[in-house]
Scaffold this active site. Structure first.
Site, mmCIF file in Angstrom:
data_model
loop_
_atom_site.group_PDB
_atom_site.id
_atom_site.type_symbol
_atom_site.label_atom_id
_atom_site.label_comp_id
_atom_site.label_asym_id
_atom_site.label_seq_id
_atom_site.Cartn_x
_atom_site.Cartn_y
_atom_site.Cartn_z
ATOM 1 N N LYS A 97 0.830 -1.197 0.000
ATOM 2 C CA LYS A 97 0.000 0.000 0.000
ATOM 3 C C LYS A 97 0.867 1.250 0.000
ATOM 4 C CE LYS A 97 -3.963 -1.246 -0.510
ATOM 5 N NZ LYS A 97 -3.251 -2.172 -1.383
ATOM 6 N N GLU A 128 2.997 1.773 -3.412
ATOM 7 C CA GLU A 128 2.284 2.019 -4.663
ATOM 8 C C GLU A 128 1.681 3.415 -4.739
ATOM 9 O OE1 GLU A 128 -0.899 -0.739 -5.401
ATOM 10 O OE2 GLU A 128 -1.632 -0.660 -3.352
#
Length: 612
Positions: free
Chosen positions: A489, A492
């Site tokens: 998470k 990205e």
């Protein structure tokens, strides 16, 4: 990865195309364009406008679609594969004199061979793309019958594709076809639509039909006809999309990702509640009897990205509760390693979109070798859902942000239910014991809501560390699985280098990466591993790391060994991943916001990866 929209009907097409493409921006793109068919001096013409960059520029060039007259057209947002992002490489592409115009999602694997053959036949190429090959092939085979030209073209190309096609001598008609790349058809009182995803047309209709592999569609303003590649008519049914356009709007939130983080309690409830009746688990939708479950000797799981992390979590939970051995593979690796697939093995494939190319290919590989396949998917009618032997829908609703949140959480919930169903059927849990797990499972949405109410504290922490160069996540057991997702998470959407490590591996090399001020996120929720995880946090802290500890209420001793602590509500050990992921999602979100980045559309990424 790219987006397609088409419309033919009784109102102006270009504003609809632009609106639909805007609703597909979450898929990622670097150029865009539209083609509109209209009458000019008594003859039909196709006008093409395309640009490098965002839709805002295309809107300005067309005055929000007003300058392109016509009630039939196709549009496209492109993510560069063959050829860099330029106007020449942007879609739509066309054959000579724009007699045939094409938009395309996917990759044509034999495009170079076809291109060379077409050049020898006198065709001139204006782009570096594989898509232009399709336009020229259609022109080569077109003798006045579009269906025949399309069928012969499909016989020549290999790869994946979803196509929208305009023929200049067929005013008001759109032709569409797909293979391994999603395509839907919609209908309303104003006309007919094609799109690569439901949100593109949800403002206009909820009445859709999913195009199957190697089907050709002919749309006119008042009708739609489906054909197979032998040009025989097919009978297809339309279905109603249950969620409405508002579900795909931000609803006052700054970003779709933040909205979808907050939707997780409701989404998990939607996944869990219909499967628990009178305190008992009910998965009759899968059609798996107790006898069939007991006959399963091994489970093979495969997925990509965050869904792969769900598989890693599910391995721990299923093996612990149901005592069935579970193997987990990245879908992109699974079929290339020539896996040993034993009899009585169940393949579980997990995908939010149900169109993930590698996951779909892995499932087909397993089916060809005689395995029963079970799909955990969100999108009803998607390719994986249609082709799997059994389907577990998560019912998370539309997820627009590229970084998945609620889809991940509902996939976890689905795997918990599967684990409990298998455990009870195999006699590893009594009905009473299963009931206790189910009761606790139903409390998770409320506990997630409690965590979300403390998001300002995580925002403060994220702002403090948004300038980090490297961030590491460590955990053991299920906490390691959660760390994998937290790291993904963060990297990205914040573009900060981040890695997750099994904490016990630190001394085997990775602890050399720790230097003064490095942020390390240590997840410690598992009772039997808590002390060991704390020891690993002490190790990195003694080498200068700043440690963020994530644990459950009551483990207050952790504050002696970390620098900042986040507590999650207590639950059963196997359910902690659903709670731990919330602060990890919020951490990634607020770091990205602090850096001023495009949270919902991170660079180089797309929502649904429909090519290998």
């Amino acid at each position: 990865m790219c987006g397609i929209v088409g419309f033919t009907g009784h109102v102006q097409a270009c504003p609809i195309l632009l609106d639909g493409l805007e609703r597909l921006e979450y898929r990622g793109y670097d150029s865009c364009g539209v083609a509109v068919s209209h009458e000019e001096n008594g003859a039909n013409r196709i006008e093409v406008v395309k640009i490098k960059g965002r839709l805002k520029g295309l809107r300005e060039m067309t005055d929000n679609g007003k300058t392109l007259d016509g009630t039939c057209g196709i549009g496209h947002t492109r993510w560069a594969t063959h050829g860099e992002p330029t106007v020449a490489n942007a879609h739509p592409h066309f054959a000579k004199d724009k007699r045939i115009t094409v938009v395309h999602n996917g990759i044509i694997e034999n495009y170079q061979e076809l291109r060379d053959n077409l050049i020898r036949r006198g065709y001139v190429f204006n782009s570096q793309t594989d898509t232009e090959v399709i336009a020229h092939l259609l022109d080569y085979y077109d003798k006045g019958d579009p269906l025949e030209a399309i069928a012969r073209t499909l016989a020549r190309i290999t790869g994946s594709y979803a196509l929208g096609i305009l023929f200049q001598d067929r005013p008001g008609e759109i032709y569409a076809v797909r293979k391994d790349s999603p395509m839907i058809v919609g209908r309303s009182d104003e006309g007919y639509f094609i799109a690569s995803d439901v949100p593109a047309i949800l403002r206009y209709t909820r009445n859709v039909c999913y195009v199957d592999n190697m089907e050709i569609v002919r749309l006119t303003p008042d009708s739609v006809t489906f054909y197979n590649v032998d040009q025989e008519e097919l009978s297809k049914d339309f279905t109603t999309v249950e969620w409405d356009a508002e579900a795909a709007e931000k609803d006052g939130y700054a970003h779709f990702m933040l909205k979808e983080i907050h939707e997780q309690p409701r989404a998990m409830t939607e996944t869990i509640s219909p499967r628990i009746k009178d305190g008992k688990i009910n998965l009759d939708e899968l059609g798996l009897t107790d006898e069939e479950i007991r006959s399963i000797r091994r489970i093979q799981m495969t997925a990509c990205g965050s869904a792969y992390h769900v598989c890693v979590t599910a391995k721990y939970v299923i093996e612990q509760l149901a005592r069935v051995p579970v193997d987990v593979d990245l879908a992109s690796e699974f079929r290339y390693r020539n896996p040993v697939l034993e009899d009585n093995t169940l393949l579980i494939v997990i995908s939010q979109s149900g169109e993930t190319a590698d996951s779909l290919a892995a499932m087909r590989y397993a089916k060809e070798r005689g395995l029963t396949t079970l799909a955990v998917v969100n999108v009803v009618g998607s390719s994986i859902a249609r082709e799997a032997d059994k389907v577990f829908y998560t019912w998370a609703g539309p997820e627009i942000a590229v970084a998945t949140t609620k889809a991940y959480s509902t996939q976890l919930a689905a795997c918990y239910l599967l684990a409990l169903r298998f455990a009870q059927a195999r006699g590893e849990l009594t009905e009473e014991e299963t009931g206790k797990y189910l009761a606790e499972l139903q409390t998770l949405p409320a506990k997630i809501t409690r965590l979300l109410e403390e998001k300002e504290r995580i925002q403060w922490f994220a702002n403090k560390f948004s300038g980090s160069r490297d961030i590491f996540f460590i955990g053991r057991g299920l906490d390691y699985a959660s760390s994998l997702e937290g790291s993904l998470k963060l990297k990205e959407i914040s573009y900060i280098h981040s890695e997750a490590y099994a904490a016990g591996e630190l001394k085997h090399g990775t602890i050399s990466l720790i230097e003064k001020g490095t942020l390390v996120v240590g997840v410690a929720t598992q009772p039997g591993l808590f002390e060991k995880e704390v020891s690993n946090m002490v190790e990195v802290r003694s080498r200068g790391a700043y440690v963020l500890g994530i644990t459950c209420d009551g483990n207050y001793a952790i504050e002696d060994h970390d620098d900042f602590t986040i507590y999650v509500p207590k639950t059963l050990p196997c359910f902690y991943p659903s709670l731990v992921v919330i602060p990890l999602q919020l951490l990634a979100y607020y770091v990205s916001v602090s850096k001023g980045l495009d949270v919902d559309k991170p660079r180089n990424l797309a929502k649904s990866v429909t090519v290998e």
